[in-house]
Design a protein around this motif. Structure first.
Motif, PDB file in Angstrom:
ATOM      1  N   UNK A  59       0.843  -1.204   0.000  1.00 26.63           N
ATOM      2  CA  UNK A  59       0.000   0.000   0.000  1.00 26.63           C
ATOM      3  C   UNK A  59       0.874   1.247   0.000  1.00 26.63           C
ATOM      4  N   UNK A  60       0.345   2.336  -0.537  1.00 26.21           N
ATOM      5  CA  UNK A  60       1.044   3.617  -0.567  1.00 26.21           C
ATOM      6  C   UNK A  60       0.358   4.554   0.422  1.00 26.21           C
ATOM      7  N   UNK A  61       1.169   5.181   1.253  1.00 31.18           N
ATOM      8  CA  UNK A  61       0.679   6.101   2.280  1.00 31.18           C
ATOM      9  C   UNK A  61       1.312   7.473   2.083  1.00 31.18           C
ATOM     10  N   UNK A  62       0.546   8.495   2.411  1.00 30.93           N
ATOM     11  CA  UNK A  62       1.064   9.861   2.389  1.00 30.93           C
ATOM     12  C   UNK A  62       1.736  10.116   3.732  1.00 30.93           C
ATOM     13  N   UNK A  63       2.871  10.810   3.697  1.00 36.82           N
ATOM     14  CA  UNK A  63       3.585  11.050   4.943  1.00 36.82           C
ATOM     15  C   UNK A  63       4.124  12.475   5.009  1.00 36.82           C
ATOM     16  N   UNK A  64       4.359  12.900   6.228  1.00 35.54           N
ATOM     17  CA  UNK A  64       4.954  14.200   6.511  1.00 35.54           C
ATOM     18  C   UNK A  64       6.107  13.949   7.480  1.00 35.54           C
ATOM     19  N   UNK A  65       7.321  13.944   6.958  1.00 35.77           N
ATOM     20  CA  UNK A  65       8.516  13.586   7.707  1.00 35.77           C
ATOM     21  C   UNK A  65       9.185  14.836   8.259  1.00 35.77           C
ATOM     22  N   UNK A  66       9.284  14.906   9.593  1.00 32.95           N
ATOM     23  CA  UNK A  66       9.998  16.032  10.221  1.00 32.95           C
ATOM     24  C   UNK A  66      11.455  15.634  10.356  1.00 32.95           C
ATOM     25  N   UNK A  67      12.338  16.344   9.662  1.00 32.85           N
ATOM     26  CA  UNK A  67      13.758  16.005   9.668  1.00 32.85           C
ATOM     27  C   UNK A  67      14.494  16.792  10.745  1.00 32.85           C
ATOM     28  N   UNK A  68      15.800  16.521  10.889  1.00 35.39           N
ATOM     29  CA  UNK A  68      16.629  17.100  11.937  1.00 35.39           C
ATOM     30  C   UNK A  68      16.643  18.616  11.945  1.00 35.39           C
ATOM     31  N   UNK A  69      16.361  19.267  10.821  1.00 30.32           N
ATOM     32  CA  UNK A  69      16.336  20.730  10.772  1.00 30.32           C
ATOM     33  C   UNK A  69      14.971  21.277  11.162  1.00 30.32           C
ATOM     34  N   UNK A  70      14.065  20.385  11.538  1.00 27.78           N
ATOM     35  CA  UNK A  70      12.671  20.678  11.887  1.00 27.78           C
ATOM     36  C   UNK A  70      11.816  21.040  10.674  1.00 27.78           C
ATOM     37  N   UNK A  71      12.373  20.908   9.474  1.00 25.32           N
ATOM     38  CA  UNK A  71      11.594  21.091   8.257  1.00 25.32           C
ATOM     39  C   UNK A  71      10.761  19.834   8.029  1.00 25.32           C
ATOM     40  N   UNK A  72       9.673  19.978   7.275  1.00 25.99           N
ATOM     41  CA  UNK A  72       8.807  18.845   6.985  1.00 25.99           C
ATOM     42  C   UNK A  72       8.912  18.493   5.505  1.00 25.99           C
ATOM     43  N   UNK A  73       9.184  17.210   5.247  1.00 20.62           N
ATOM     44  CA  UNK A  73       9.236  16.708   3.881  1.00 20.62           C
ATOM     45  C   UNK A  73       7.957  15.933   3.614  1.00 20.62           C
ATOM     46  N   UNK A  74       7.223  16.347   2.601  1.00 22.89           N
ATOM     47  CA  UNK A  74       6.007  15.657   2.188  1.00 22.89           C
ATOM     48  C   UNK A  74       6.409  14.563   1.217  1.00 22.89           C
ATOM     49  N   UNK A  75       6.046  13.310   1.525  1.00 21.90           N
ATOM     50  CA  UNK A  75       6.477  12.190   0.686  1.00 21.90           C
ATOM     51  C   UNK A  75       5.421  11.097   0.685  1.00 21.90           C
ATOM     52  N   UNK A  76       5.529  10.215  -0.291  1.00 23.99           N
ATOM     53  CA  UNK A  76       4.665   9.050  -0.377  1.00 23.99           C
ATOM     54  C   UNK A  76       5.523   7.816  -0.143  1.00 23.99           C
ATOM     55  N   UNK A  77       5.003   6.885   0.666  1.00 25.65           N
ATOM     56  CA  UNK A  77       5.730   5.680   1.046  1.00 25.65           C
ATOM     57  C   UNK A  77       4.995   4.449   0.560  1.00 25.65           C
ATOM     58  N   UNK A  78       5.747   3.494   0.003  1.00 23.94           N
ATOM     59  CA  UNK A  78       5.179   2.191  -0.310  1.00 23.94           C
ATOM     60  C   UNK A  78       5.767   1.192   0.677  1.00 23.94           C
ATOM     61  N   UNK A  79       4.905   0.492   1.402  1.00 22.88           N
ATOM     62  CA  UNK A  79       5.342  -0.481   2.391  1.00 22.88           C
ATOM     63  C   UNK A  79       5.867  -1.724   1.667  1.00 22.88           C
ATOM     64  N   UNK A  80       7.128  -2.083   1.945  1.00 23.90           N
ATOM     65  CA  UNK A  80       7.743  -3.231   1.278  1.00 23.90           C
ATOM     66  C   UNK A  80       8.129  -4.352   2.251  1.00 23.90           C
ATOM     67  N   UNK A  81       8.128  -4.060   3.561  1.00 20.97           N
ATOM     68  CA  UNK A  81       8.489  -5.073   4.548  1.00 20.97           C
ATOM     69  C   UNK A  81       7.728  -4.833   5.839  1.00 20.97           C
ATOM     70  N   UNK A  82       7.232  -5.923   6.447  1.00 24.70           N
ATOM     71  CA  UNK A  82       6.553  -5.846   7.743  1.00 24.70           C
ATOM     72  C   UNK A  82       7.078  -6.973   8.618  1.00 24.70           C
ATOM     73  N   UNK A  83       7.361  -6.629   9.885  1.00 27.76           N
ATOM     74  CA  UNK A  83       7.785  -7.632  10.857  1.00 27.76           C
ATOM     75  C   UNK A  83       7.107  -7.312  12.181  1.00 27.76           C
ATOM     76  N   UNK A  84       6.407  -8.296  12.753  1.00 29.13           N
ATOM     77  CA  UNK A  84       5.749  -8.083  14.046  1.00 29.13           C
ATOM     78  C   UNK A  84       6.783  -8.183  15.149  1.00 29.13           C
ATOM     79  N   UNK A  85       6.796  -7.186  16.036  1.00 30.24           N
ATOM     80  CA  UNK A  85       7.724  -7.155  17.165  1.00 30.24           C
ATOM     81  C   UNK A  85       6.932  -6.812  18.415  1.00 30.24           C
ATOM     82  N   UNK A  86       6.571  -7.836  19.187  1.00 32.80           N
ATOM     83  CA  UNK A  86       5.786  -7.603  20.403  1.00 32.80           C
ATOM     84  C   UNK A  86       4.418  -7.049  20.062  1.00 32.80           C
TER      85      UNK A  86
END
Length: 121
Positions: A59-86
């Motif tokens: 699936x493709x999700x819309x995202x808003x990534x806050x980077x180290x400079x506190x700027x926000x990068x608008x990007x689209x992500x495609x999920x390619x790996x999932x692992x259940x952890x607890x």
């Protein structure tokens, strides 16, 4: 006789840990809920993160990534790996259609961190 095992890095870009939060929402309208995730690592081509919500592989999700400079990068992500952890899930995703200028900002961060690591050796 000892055998040396060499693990080949399949990622095209170095990944770095980035302490940040990301809000994700599914694009196809199936879900409109926004969820916060914790970023484990990021490169100019993809991202690793943890989330308590089960997302869909492929699936493709819309995202808003806050980077180290506190700027926000608008990007689209495609999920390619999932692992259940607890009680949560660990994900790997690739950026879809990220503008080169945005990817460049992540690459600058990776370059600076690599230089710091070399200085501390």
């Amino acid at each position: 006789m000892q055998m040396e095992v060499i693990v080949e890095e399949r990622r095209r870009s170095n990944r770095r840990e980035l302490i940040s939060k990301l809000v994700v929402k599914r694009l196809d309208g199936a879900e409109k809920e926004e969820v916060e995730i914790e970023i484990a690592d990021v490169s100019k081509t993809g991202i690793g993160f943890k989330c308590s919500k089960l997302l869909d592989i492929g699936a493709v999700y819309e995202s808003f990534l806050r980077i180290w400079t506190q700027e926000v990068i608008h990007a689209f992500l495609e999920i390619v790996r999932i692992e259940k952890k607890g009680n949560s899930y660990s994900y790997g995703a690739v950026f879809i259609g990220m503008p080169e200028a945005e990817a460049g900002r992540i690459e600058v961060y990776n370059t600076v961190e690599t230089m710091r690591e070399q200085e501390n050796k």
